[in-house]
Every structure is written in C-alpha cells, then in structure tokens.
Design a protein around this motif. Structure first.
Motif, PDB file in Angstrom:
ATOM      1  N   ARG A 188       7.331  -9.328  -1.268  1.00  0.00           N
ATOM      2  CA  ARG A 188       7.689  -8.300  -2.241  1.00  0.00           C
ATOM      3  C   ARG A 188       7.273  -6.906  -1.769  1.00  0.00           C
ATOM      4  O   ARG A 188       7.796  -5.908  -2.260  1.00  0.00           O
ATOM      5  N   HIS A 189       6.330  -6.853  -0.827  1.00  0.00           N
ATOM      6  CA  HIS A 189       5.854  -5.560  -0.320  1.00  0.00           C
ATOM      7  C   HIS A 189       5.600  -5.655   1.198  1.00  0.00           C
ATOM      8  O   HIS A 189       4.472  -5.461   1.657  1.00  0.00           O
ATOM      9  N   PRO A 190       6.641  -5.906   1.984  1.00  0.00           N
ATOM     10  CA  PRO A 190       6.436  -6.029   3.440  1.00  0.00           C
ATOM     11  C   PRO A 190       5.988  -4.721   4.092  1.00  0.00           C
ATOM     12  O   PRO A 190       5.326  -4.741   5.128  1.00  0.00           O
ATOM     13  N   TYR A 249      -4.446  -2.708  -5.940  1.00  0.00           N
ATOM     14  CA  TYR A 249      -4.299  -2.076  -7.257  1.00  0.00           C
ATOM     15  C   TYR A 249      -2.982  -1.314  -7.340  1.00  0.00           C
ATOM     16  O   TYR A 249      -2.272  -1.381  -8.360  1.00  0.00           O
ATOM     17  N   VAL A 250      -2.641  -0.599  -6.254  1.00  0.00           N
ATOM     18  CA  VAL A 250      -1.380   0.141  -6.226  1.00  0.00           C
ATOM     19  C   VAL A 250      -0.199  -0.816  -6.362  1.00  0.00           C
ATOM     20  O   VAL A 250       0.795  -0.516  -7.038  1.00  0.00           O
ATOM     21  N   THR A 251      -0.307  -1.985  -5.720  1.00  0.00           N
ATOM     22  CA  THR A 251       0.745  -2.995  -5.823  1.00  0.00           C
ATOM     23  C   THR A 251       0.969  -3.383  -7.280  1.00  0.00           C
ATOM     24  O   THR A 251       2.111  -3.517  -7.740  1.00  0.00           O
ATOM     25  N   THR A 252      -0.130  -3.555  -8.011  1.00  0.00           N
ATOM     26  CA  THR A 252      -0.034  -3.883  -9.434  1.00  0.00           C
ATOM     27  C   THR A 252       0.679  -2.775 -10.210  1.00  0.00           C
ATOM     28  O   THR A 252       1.546  -3.047 -11.057  1.00  0.00           O
ATOM     29  N   LEU A 253       0.339  -1.515  -9.906  1.00  0.00           N
ATOM     30  CA  LEU A 253       0.978  -0.385 -10.586  1.00  0.00           C
ATOM     31  C   LEU A 253       2.471  -0.338 -10.290  1.00  0.00           C
ATOM     32  O   LEU A 253       3.291  -0.093 -11.188  1.00  0.00           O
TER      33      LEU A 253
END
Length: 322
Positions: A238-240, A277-281
């Motif tokens: 989801r975030h490569p 944390y940024v991924t969660t945001l």
C-alpha cells in the motif's frame, strides 16, 4: 504566477547561504591561533556534530521559520528535505576532523546525490515544476487545528522536529567519515540495500504520479476516475514509496554498523516510527474521501502495508491471482 515562482526560487537559493558562508569561513580560518574568533573556530573544529546542530538550528529552525511567517507557508522545509542530506555528507567529508576510507566516502557521496536528485525530481514533478506552490497537507491540517497559536507551535512542530529527524537519519554519514578502515563485504550489502531503496521509491512514485495524472485528465473530460491505485508495485504494497525510502536510510545504517557505529541506527528508527504514524494519517485521509473509501477498505484487507508481498483474499489466505 511566474513572478511568484521566481520569487520563491530566489528565496530557496538564498536561504541556506548563512550556514554555507559561515562554514566556508571556518574552513578558511580554522588554523587561526589568536583573538576571540580563533576560539570560535577551535570550538567548531573540535565539535563537528554540535556545529552541525548549531548551523541547522539558526539557519533552518530560526531563519526558515521566520521566512515561513512572512510567506504564510511552510513549503520550503519540504524542498530542503531533499537537499540537507547532501549538504551534510559534504560537511562531514570536508570537516577537519574527518577520517575516512576514500572509496566508502565517495560511494556514500554519490549515493546521497542520486537519492537527492530522485527525490527532488519527484518533488517538482508533483508540484508541476513550481517553487512553493503549496505546503505539506499535514501542516495545513495542523494550521486549521491550532488556529491562532499555529505561528509559534509551527516552530517546534515543523522546524525543530525536522532537526531531530534530519540530524538523526544522517548520523551514518557522520560515522562513514569518522572511521577509516578498508571496504569489506558489508559495504557491498549496504550499497545493494541503498540502491534497491532508491529504485523502488523511484518506480513507486512514478507509478503514483502517472495514476494521479490519468485521474486528473479523466476529471477534465468528465470521465469517472479510478478510486485506487492497485497496479505495479502498489499491487503488492500500500506504500511502496515509503518502503523504498526506509530501505535507503537503513542501508546507510548498515554502513555505520559495519564501522562499529551501530548506535547511529537511532535516527532511522525514530524516522521509521514517525513514518508509521504518517502512514496511519494518510490512510485515514484516504478513507475520508467518499469516492474511494470502500475500494480502499478492500485494498487494506488484501495488500501489505509496507513490505511488498503477495495479495491476500479479503477473507484470508493468499490470492491465487496474485
């Protein structure tokens, strides 16, 4: 718009000059042995890490913050994330206390430049080749959250925090220029990890850019947009782009660990925790967009967060079509 773009470009080029000129003056005068100034140069000579922090504090934390108050935007710190590590690697290499293997240092410098060029290119491509067109959406959200208090909170949230992150993640570059031993197999492992991170991040960001561009063109002609990117590297993570960026920084840690400076991992560790944390945001933000919320929930159920892996079916188990 062209005038504003030129103004921002000039500001961006002039902003780091105080620390650059100070450091060049130090290199020219560090052999001075008399007068008040010589004691300043002596301190700079014996404390490379403290000097790096002092230059960052006064030039970035203070000056960039003042500029942001004048411009009513914190766009410049985003751009300088791509530049400051290059400045650090040359600073550590040229400092009078530097002691390093020429090959390892040269490899680190070249890799840092390649990383920086890739990230800078992605920044300007994303911003339609404009200087300071917008600030990071997270800063905009915090501005709305803190309101009239944001002017002083931003000093700590945007600038002082960046000092912690950037000084920390660049510690391996300091270690590389503090220990002089021959290259060994672990250096080549570090090189492979660093290059892999740069390549993965480049392709992930390019695929994301192409996806956004296609959706923007679809909007212009009134066609429906695709709610979620689920192709290429994004099919397996989801975030490569985040994964590639982390590989780059942890590759530098391998260089430092190999030199007996494993303590420098702390910067990359803090950065990884912050990125989690940024991924969660980011994911919360995606789920707030009605047109893609349901597709993204399905995407979350089937696709790894960071580390690329085979898709799973929404009910569990590996997807046979992956």
């Amino acid at each position: 718009m062209a005038t504003n773009n030129l103004k921002n470009a000039v500001i961006a080029f002039l902003a780091p000059l105080p620390s650059i000129l100070f450091y060049l003056t130090f290199l020219h005068n560090q052999t001075s042995s008399t007068g008040t100034l010589s004691s300043i140069w002596a301190w700079c000579n014996h404390h490379p890490l403290l000097l790096a922090n002092a230059l960052f504090f006064f030039n970035v934390d203070v000056l960039f913050w003042v500029i942001s108050q004048v411009l009513s935007s914190h766009w410049m710190i985003d751009l300088y994330w791509t530049v400051i590590p290059v400045m650090f690697v040359h600073y550590y290499r040229t400092h009078p206390l530097a002691d390093y293997n020429w090959w390892r240092s040269t490899i680190a410098v070249l890799l840092t430049w390649v990383w920086s060029i890739r990230l800078t290119h992605n920044y300007f491509r994303r911003e339609n080749w404009q200087w300071g067109a917008r600030e990071d959406w997270r800063f905009t959200d915090m501005n709305a959250q803190y309101g009239k208090q944001w002017w002083w909170i931003s000093f700590f949230a945007v600038y002082l925090s960046q000092q912690v992150f950037l000084i920390g993640i660049c510690l391996p570059l300091y270690a590389i220029h503090s220990v002089n031993v021959p290259l060994n197999i672990w250096d080549f492992v570090a090189i492979i990890v660093c290059i892999s991170g740069i390549v993965i991040a480049y392709y992930a960001d390019t695929q994301l850019h192409d996806f956004v561009s296609r959706n923007n063109k679809a909007k212009e002609v009134g066609r429906p947009v695709v709610p979620n990117l689920d192709e290429g590297l994004w099919r397996y993570s989801r975030h490569p782009n985040y994964f590639g960026e982390q590989l780059w920084w942890w590759g530098l840690v391998i260089f430092a660990w190999n030199l007996g400076q494993g303590w420098t991992f702390v910067g990359s560790f803090v950065n990884t925790m912050c990125l989690a944390y940024v991924t969660t945001l980011v994911e919360r933000r995606m789920l707030k967009q009605d047109f893609r919320a349901e597709a993204y929930r399905q995407y979350q159920k089937t696709t790894s967060v960071w580390i690329p892996w085979f898709k799973s079916s929404p009910t569990g188990g590996k997807d046979k079509k992956a």
